[in-house]
Design an enzyme around this catalytic site. Structure first.
Site, PDB file in Angstrom:
ATOM      1  N   LYS A  22       0.835  -1.213   0.000  1.00 56.61           N
ATOM      2  CA  LYS A  22       0.000   0.000   0.000  1.00 56.61           C
ATOM      3  C   LYS A  22       0.864   1.255   0.000  1.00 56.61           C
ATOM      4  CE  LYS A  22      -1.682   1.622   4.054  1.00 56.61           C
ATOM      5  NZ  LYS A  22      -1.435   3.033   4.389  1.00 56.61           N
ATOM      6  N   ASN A  23       1.847   1.300   0.890  1.00 56.55           N
ATOM      7  CA  ASN A  23       2.595   2.548   1.043  1.00 56.55           C
ATOM      8  C   ASN A  23       3.603   2.781  -0.078  1.00 56.55           C
ATOM      9  OD1 ASN A  23       1.083   3.107   3.241  1.00 56.55           O
ATOM     10  ND2 ASN A  23       2.639   2.551   4.759  1.00 56.55           N
ATOM     11  N   CYS A 115      -4.638  12.816  12.279  1.00 58.79           N
ATOM     12  CA  CYS A 115      -5.444  11.605  12.263  1.00 58.79           C
ATOM     13  C   CYS A 115      -5.296  10.962  13.621  1.00 58.79           C
ATOM     14  CB  CYS A 115      -5.066  10.678  11.119  1.00 58.79           C
ATOM     15  SG  CYS A 115      -3.564   9.780  11.384  1.00 58.79           S
ATOM     16  N   ARG A 120       0.610  14.610  12.867  1.00 61.17           N
ATOM     17  CA  ARG A 120       1.094  14.412  11.505  1.00 61.17           C
ATOM     18  C   ARG A 120       1.304  15.714  10.729  1.00 61.17           C
ATOM     19  NH1 ARG A 120      -1.231   8.918   9.141  1.00 61.17           N
ATOM     20  NH2 ARG A 120       0.825   8.941   8.222  1.00 61.17           N
ATOM     21  N   ASP A 306       4.398   0.655  12.018  1.00 65.02           N
ATOM     22  CA  ASP A 306       3.211  -0.005  11.457  1.00 65.02           C
ATOM     23  C   ASP A 306       3.060  -1.452  11.935  1.00 65.02           C
ATOM     24  OD1 ASP A 306       2.641   2.332  10.137  1.00 65.02           O
ATOM     25  OD2 ASP A 306       3.400   1.671   8.193  1.00 65.02           O
ATOM     26  N   ARG A 398      -8.736  -0.574   4.172  1.00 64.38           N
ATOM     27  CA  ARG A 398      -7.878   0.466   3.595  1.00 64.38           C
ATOM     28  C   ARG A 398      -6.507  -0.091   3.226  1.00 64.38           C
ATOM     29  NH1 ARG A 398      -8.195   6.075   6.746  1.00 64.38           N
ATOM     30  NH2 ARG A 398      -6.933   6.542   4.934  1.00 64.38           N
TER      31      ARG A 398
HETATM   32  N1  EPU Z   1       6.853  14.532  10.573  1.00 65.87           N
HETATM   33  C1  EPU Z   1       7.119  15.853  10.866  1.00 65.87           C
HETATM   34  N2  EPU Z   1       7.016  16.763   9.861  1.00 65.87           N
HETATM   35  C2  EPU Z   1       6.684  16.398   8.581  1.00 65.87           C
HETATM   36  C3  EPU Z   1       6.447  15.066   8.295  1.00 65.87           C
HETATM   37  C4  EPU Z   1       6.546  14.131   9.318  1.00 65.87           C
HETATM   38  O1  EPU Z   1       7.416  16.208  12.003  1.00 65.87           O
HETATM   39  O2  EPU Z   1       6.629  17.291   7.724  1.00 65.87           O
HETATM   40  C5  EPU Z   1       6.975  13.545  11.641  1.00 65.87           C
HETATM   41  C6  EPU Z   1       5.662  12.761  11.851  1.00 65.87           C
HETATM   42  O3  EPU Z   1       4.796  13.478  12.704  1.00 65.87           O
HETATM   43  C7  EPU Z   1       6.178  11.480  12.445  1.00 65.87           C
HETATM   44  C8  EPU Z   1       7.476  11.254  11.712  1.00 65.87           C
HETATM   45  O4  EPU Z   1       7.870  12.540  11.218  1.00 65.87           O
HETATM   46  O5  EPU Z   1       6.459  11.694  13.804  1.00 65.87           O
HETATM   47  C9  EPU Z   1       7.430  10.269  10.574  1.00 65.87           C
HETATM   48  O6  EPU Z   1       6.323  10.545   9.732  1.00 65.87           O
HETATM   49  P1  EPU Z   1       6.378  10.278   8.175  1.00 65.87           P
HETATM   50  O7  EPU Z   1       6.279  11.579   7.455  1.00 65.87           O
HETATM   51  O8  EPU Z   1       7.530   9.393   7.844  1.00 65.87           O
HETATM   52  O9  EPU Z   1       5.016   9.489   7.945  1.00 65.87           O
HETATM   53  P2  EPU Z   1       4.177   9.508   6.596  1.00 65.87           P
HETATM   54  O10 EPU Z   1       5.093   9.609   5.457  1.00 65.87           O
HETATM   55  O11 EPU Z   1       3.080  10.484   6.704  1.00 65.87           O
HETATM   56  C10 EPU Z   1       4.214   6.934   6.116  1.00 65.87           C
HETATM   57  C11 EPU Z   1       3.211   5.830   6.013  1.00 65.87           C
HETATM   58  C12 EPU Z   1       2.680   5.475   7.399  1.00 65.87           C
HETATM   59  C13 EPU Z   1       3.871   5.066   8.278  1.00 65.87           C
HETATM   60  C14 EPU Z   1       4.896   6.198   8.315  1.00 65.87           C
HETATM   61  C15 EPU Z   1       6.149   5.856   9.106  1.00 65.87           C
HETATM   62  C16 EPU Z   1       2.227   6.123   3.822  1.00 65.87           C
HETATM   63  C17 EPU Z   1       1.012   6.424   3.010  1.00 65.87           C
HETATM   64  N3  EPU Z   1       2.103   6.220   5.147  1.00 65.87           N
HETATM   65  O12 EPU Z   1       3.506   8.060   6.639  1.00 65.87           O
HETATM   66  O13 EPU Z   1       1.827   4.359   7.234  1.00 65.87           O
HETATM   67  O14 EPU Z   1       3.424   4.782   9.574  1.00 65.87           O
HETATM   68  O15 EPU Z   1       5.289   6.534   6.966  1.00 65.87           O
HETATM   69  O16 EPU Z   1       6.732   4.717   8.594  1.00 65.87           O
HETATM   70  O17 EPU Z   1       3.259   5.777   3.294  1.00 65.87           O
HETATM   71  C18 EPU Z   1       0.081   2.876   7.779  1.00 65.87           C
HETATM   72  O18 EPU Z   1       0.341   2.267   6.726  1.00 65.87           O
HETATM   73  O19 EPU Z   1      -0.704   2.422   8.651  1.00 65.87           O
HETATM   74  C19 EPU Z   1       0.716   4.175   8.022  1.00 65.87           C
HETATM   75  C20 EPU Z   1       0.274   5.027   8.937  1.00 65.87           C
END
Ligand code: EPU
Length: 420
Positions: A22-23, A115, A120, A306, A398
């Site tokens: 998915k990701n 969320c 986030r 995850d 999802r």
């Molecule tokens: N963060 C910041 N600033 C930003 C972006 C992120 O402070 O601008 C922080 C977040 O709050 C968090 C950390 O950095 O504490 C990591 O977040 P990241 O941005 O890596 O998460 P994401 O890219 O939004 C993806 C996956 C998530 C998975 C995370 C971490 C997708 C669609 N989602 O989210 O997947 O948990 O990376 O590996 O790729 C799931 O599949 O259930 C899921 C939530």
């Protein structure tokens, strides 16, 4: 709303085949916005999040078609407005921002909002795009980004909790069509980032170093259509591995990439689960008693956030105390109070859950709060005595393709009950 009714106590046995990640597929679909030519994406899992990303791309003017597990995305013309009503439903849809900017030089995309697992923020995404020369302002709940010309730059994307997966993806996609060279330091190293870089390269981009903290993108004038097969879902595979262990089962997992799963497989072995590689398949067997393990979630190649909820279930079944610390998302313990309804003894202390394991779980009605929490509740239901009803299974649809069919194939007694 549909629910699952699970009659627990049956060891899972047999073989299961893992679907596409998915990701990985979500940003890859978004990347197809970078070209007017058709992109063919194979091994695209049938998930509501994938359908939803399809809807978003359609709303932007792209054509999205599915044939079995193959998606074709053709973005002959693209509009630059990502509407709130769509974006707010799936936080991952923020990854349209980079490609829209790369393709059109402007984008208006709704702020996704928080969320259930945490606030986030997207400050790092914006910081990265600004470093490429985009002017960004937040207005009326929307990100308004524009750049006469995106220009390559050296930038640092590390945040309070380490690198950002989708932030790295957004910057990589915008930089692919920028003028000059971009170097991202503290880039996310997740396999899904590598898969995206491979897809972009097959579209004609020039990206090296993906999978390491330093990614170099040499911008090109145009990208063309490409075909790509999405990597297998390491979180789905790990979820089945934990389900096998939790149910005292013996399961062969086909189509998984064990090289993407080192941290989880290592913890399973430490807990006393037998993990064997037989060719491309993984065999998971639980023979004797389990041992408690301490876990801290970290960016890749550390233990994935995850998988935190699912692993917590295994520890509730393990005599002794385990400490599970969540370092990525601040409120990703929503499953704890639901597990308590099944008899688990878990206390939250700051970012850690202290699990006093070994008490048998007994079935009860529970409520899923997010995708991975739902997977954990299903595993708990499989291990519990009696019947467990997991409500709000739309969360699981999802991100896990046909999880009920796959579990039934392993002998689980799980039924989907259609609700109002
Ligand atoms: N963060 C910041 N600033 C930003 C972006 C992120 O402070 O601008 C922080 C977040 O709050 C968090 C950390 O950095 O504490 C990591 O977040 P990241 O941005 O890596 O998460 P994401 O890219 O939004 C993806 C996956 C998530 C998975 C995370 C971490 C997708 C669609 N989602 O989210 O997947 O948990 O990376 O590996 O790729 C799931 O599949 O259930 C899921 C939530």
């Amino acid at each position: 709303m549909d629910s699952f009714v699970i009659k627990g106590g049956v060891p899972l046995r047999g073989e299961v085949t893992i679907s596409g990640a998915k990701n990985a597929v979500l940003p890859i679909m978004a990347a197809a916005l970078l070209t007017e030519e058709p992109c063919v994406i194979r091994r695209a899992p049938q998930l509501s999040d994938v359908d939803f990303m399809g809807e978003i791309l359609t709303s932007l003017g792209a054509e999205v078609k599915r044939q079995g597990s193959t998606l074709t995305v053709r973005a002959a013309r693209v509009k630059g407005l990502g509407d709130y009503d769509l974006i707010r439903k799936m936080r991952g849809s923020i990854c349209i921002l980079g490609p829209l900017l790369g393709r059109r030089g402007e984008a208006v995309v709704s702020l996704p909002g928080g969320c259930v697992i945490g606030a986030r923020p997207i400050d790092l995404h914006l910081k990265g795009l600004e470093a490429l020369g985009a002017k960004i302002r937040i207005d009326g709940g929307y990100i308004r980004a524009g750049a006469k010309k995106l220009k390559g730059a050296d930038l640092f994307l590390g945040g309070r909790c380490g690198p950002t997966v989708l932030g790295t993806a957004n910057v990589m996609m915008a930089a692919a069509r920028a003028e000059g060279v971009t170097v991202i330091e503290s880039a996310a190293c997740e396999p899904e980032v590598v898969d995206l870089a491979n897809f972009l390269n097959s579209m004609g981009a020039n990206i090296s170093g993906a999978g390491s903290p330093t990614v170099r993108i040499s911008g090109v004038k145009r990208l063309h259509g490409a075909e790509h097969e999405v990597i297998p879902d390491r979180i789905e595979a790990a979820t089945f591995a934990v389900a096998a262990a939790a149910s005292h089962g013996e399961v062969t997992i086909r189509g998984a990439r064990a090289d993407h799963m080192h941290a989880v497989l290592d913890k399973l072995r430490e807990a006393g689960v037998t993990v064997e590689r037989s060719g491309p398949a993984l065999r998971i067997t639980r023979r004797g008693r389990l041992r408690p393990v301490d876990i801290t979630t970290l960016p890749y190649a550390g233990f994935p956030t995850d998988m935190q909820a699912q692993m917590m279930v295994l520890m509730t079944l393990t005599p002794g105390i385990s400490i599970i610390t969540e370092r990525i998302f601040e409120s990703r313990f929503m499953h704890v109070s639901e597990l308590a309804r099944l008899g688990a003894d878990i206390a939250i202390e700051g970012p850690s859950a202290i699990v006093k394991g070994g008490r048998p779980l007994s079935g009860a009605p529970v409520m899923a709060s997010d995708l991975r929490a739902s997977a954990a509740l299903i595993i708990a239901g499989l291990a519990a005595r009696g019947a467990t009803q997991v409500n709000r299974v739309y969360h699981i649809d999802r991100g896990y393709e046909k999880i009920d069919d796959k579990l039934r194939g392993l002998g689980a007694r799980i039924a989907r009950v259609e609700g109002a």
